[in-house]
Write an enzyme that holds these catalytic residues in place. Structure first.
Site, PDB file in Angstrom:
ATOM      1  N   ASP A 327       1.067  -1.576  -0.012  1.00  0.00           N
ATOM      2  CA  ASP A 327      -0.412  -0.172  -0.059  1.00  0.00           C
ATOM      3  C   ASP A 327       0.929   1.038  -0.238  1.00  0.00           C
ATOM      4  O   ASP A 327       2.066   1.626   1.091  1.00  0.00           O
ATOM      5  CB  ASP A 327      -1.007  -0.017   1.355  1.00  0.00           C
ATOM      6  CG  ASP A 327      -2.201   1.296   1.427  1.00  0.00           C
ATOM      7  OD1 ASP A 327      -2.418   1.447   2.132  1.00  0.00           O
ATOM      8  OD2 ASP A 327      -2.340   1.406   0.108  1.00  0.00           O
ATOM      9  N   PHE A 407      -0.634  10.371 -14.690  1.00  0.00           N
ATOM     10  CA  PHE A 407      -0.435   9.194 -12.854  1.00  0.00           C
ATOM     11  C   PHE A 407      -0.945  10.067 -12.072  1.00  0.00           C
ATOM     12  O   PHE A 407      -0.084  10.889 -11.580  1.00  0.00           O
ATOM     13  CB  PHE A 407       0.427   8.336 -13.710  1.00  0.00           C
ATOM     14  CG  PHE A 407       0.648   7.642 -12.122  1.00  0.00           C
ATOM     15  CD1 PHE A 407       1.026   7.627 -11.658  1.00  0.00           C
ATOM     16  CD2 PHE A 407       0.053   6.043 -12.724  1.00  0.00           C
ATOM     17  CE1 PHE A 407       1.667   6.467 -10.789  1.00  0.00           C
ATOM     18  CE2 PHE A 407      -0.171   5.151 -12.260  1.00  0.00           C
ATOM     19  CZ  PHE A 407       0.783   5.273 -10.895  1.00  0.00           C
ATOM     20  N   ARG A 436       8.208   2.549  -4.219  1.00  0.00           N
ATOM     21  CA  ARG A 436       7.665   1.541  -4.300  1.00  0.00           C
ATOM     22  C   ARG A 436       9.225   0.623  -4.847  1.00  0.00           C
ATOM     23  O   ARG A 436       9.572  -0.098  -4.986  1.00  0.00           O
ATOM     24  CB  ARG A 436       6.743   1.620  -5.882  1.00  0.00           C
ATOM     25  CG  ARG A 436       6.296  -0.560  -6.178  1.00  0.00           C
ATOM     26  CD  ARG A 436       5.009  -0.553  -6.543  1.00  0.00           C
ATOM     27  NE  ARG A 436       4.258  -0.284  -6.329  1.00  0.00           N
ATOM     28  CZ  ARG A 436       2.911   1.341  -6.587  1.00  0.00           C
ATOM     29  NH1 ARG A 436       4.105   2.201  -7.975  1.00  0.00           N
ATOM     30  NH2 ARG A 436       2.304   1.627  -5.912  1.00  0.00           N
TER      31      ARG A 436
END
Length: 448
Positions: A327, A407, A436
């Site tokens: 997440d 995005f 990430r």
């Protein structure tokens, strides 16, 4: 095609059949056997005949002419066995094969599998016809050897296919060879050997080897015939390094499979690029179509919810894999860490434009504009144990959008590392410093 006109070196077929026979006679006589991609050859059929095989033999080959040949030739050699020909690719044959297989057999197939993936099917069938044009064959291989991207992709795909097969099927024993072709000793296939050898050696990691196999291969079926006592054979066809004889390592195969708790195409693509040695499955790939309620208060909470949900689903289905869930979101210091876990639905459910507009409104007039993206990633094993990896990337919230607005919050986030907005950065630049990417790098070290 006139099957009776097919030319085969019977002496060579018999010689190789004796190698397989010597290995097979050390094992319990199989009831269910699978042979992959025999081509217009029958050495394995001869070996099975020598042990009195009278079970069911499934033969897989994508070439229709080969399938016709198998129907004709194998039923002559193995009159007491049931022969099932599957005219399809290896992976597409999985559904037809039984769950329990006593032995999986293949002779010199890695090069054929690689070439089949590289060229279109009709041209491949012509290329590997019984009377193939050697010059054309080598020409295709030379072109392939220069295509590093295709080599990597096809090597990974072959590894994944074998892993998938041995993961889905209960296979007791494997006999698989990949010795050098005669062309190698004519100095014509150095490029083939290098590519094929690497792929074959990668496959070895998935097996436990039978120690007796080396001794079984040190015999001379032609006695003192000098043609079959030379270095080319003793260090090639009878060299144990060119064989896989043993059983699949189930614990290794299971660990090579990852289920990512997401259907996000961007995320799936990123993981597959970074973990090319693993099979990466999205939720749709495993038949999971439900919405997971992410009602946690932290990124960790939501990651754990997703990981547990998917792990439990895999257990119910009898599947095994590493589960990866993450997440992530944007945390703005002046907004006490908001939008945080609500980043995707800050203003409206999954509407990036409205989310950015709300953020700019909330930040209007604020001098403190520091912020960071955070990703919390969980790697969970099937026994429920897990590890947590966290990555962050720091920057500032801009007063207006800059660059690509397609995005998330990229267009309003000025990266400290890049000195430009994520919206202005290339995908490569962004991935190099992304939250990430940093979390994944930490996990990658752990996996390795």
């Amino acid at each position: 095609m006139n099957i009776e006109e097919i030319k085969v070196d019977d002496e060579w077929e018999w010689y190789l059949s004796q190698l397989y026979f010597k290995l097979l006679e050390n094992l319990p006589k199989p009831k269910v056997a699978v042979e992959l991609a025999p081509g217009f050859r029958y050495k394995i059929a001869l070996a099975l005949a020598d042990i009195g095989f009278d079970g069911t033999l499934f033969v897989i080959d994508a070439n229709k002419d080969v399938a016709d040949f198998i129907e004709y030739k194998y039923k002559q050699i193995l009159p007491n066995a049931k022969i099932e020909c599957i005219c399809n690719t290896f992976e597409k044959a999985f559904d037809v094969l039984p769950q329990n297989i006593d032995i999986f057999l293949a002779n010199h197939v890695i090069d054929d599998l690689m070439l089949e993936s590289y060229v279109n099917k009709s041209y491949y069938n012509q290329l590997l016809s019984n009377n193939m044009d050697r010059k054309r064959y080598l020409s295709v291989w030379n072109n392939f050897s220069q295509d590093k991207k295709s080599i990597q992709e096809i090597t990974n795909e072959i590894n994944k296919t074998f892993v998938k097969f041995f993961n889905e099927k209960n296979v007791e024993k494997v006999i698989l060879s990949q010795y050098r072709s005669n062309l190698f000793y004519q100095g014509q296939d150095e490029c083939i050997e290098k590519i094929v050898r690497k792929t074959f050696d990668n496959l070895k990691a998935f097996f436990c080897f039978d120690d007796w196999a080396k001794e079984a291969l040190t015999f001379h079926p032609f006695g003192d015939d000098e043609r079959y006592l030379g270095k080319e054979l003793l260090e090639n066809t009878q060299n144990i390094d060119n064989w896989i004889v043993g059983s699949p390592k189930k614990e290794v195969i299971m660990k090579k499979r990852i289920v990512l708790a997401s259907n996000n195409e961007h995320k799936i693509r990123e993981f597959r690029q970074m973990f090319s040695e693993y099979e990466i499955y999205a939720l749709n790939d495993i038949g999971f179509y439900e919405d997971i309620i992410e009602d946690g208060e932290t990124f960790f909470d939501n990651s754990l919810i997703k990981a547990k949900t998917i792990r439990n689903y895999l257990l119910e289905k009898g599947l095994h894999a590493i589960v990866i869930a993450d997440d992530s979101g944007l945390c703005v210091d002046a907004l006490n860490g908001q939008p945080g876990v609500y980043s995707a639905r800050y203003a409206s459910e999954h509407d990036s434009k409205k989310n950015r507009q709300k953020l700019l409104q909330e930040m209007n007039g604020k001098k403190k504009r520091s912020a960071y993206f955070q990703c919390t990633l969980i790697k969970m094993e099937m026994d429920g144990t897990y590890k947590v990896f966290e990555g962050k990337t720091y920057g500032q919230i801009l007063n207006e959008e800059r660059g690509d607005t397609s995005f998330g919050y990229d267009a309003v986030f000025f990266s400290d590392d890049l000195q430009k907005s994520f919206g202005e950065a290339t995908a490569e630049e962004k991935n190099a410093v992304s939250h990430r990417g940093r979390a994944i790098e930490l996990m990658k070290k752990d996996l390795n």
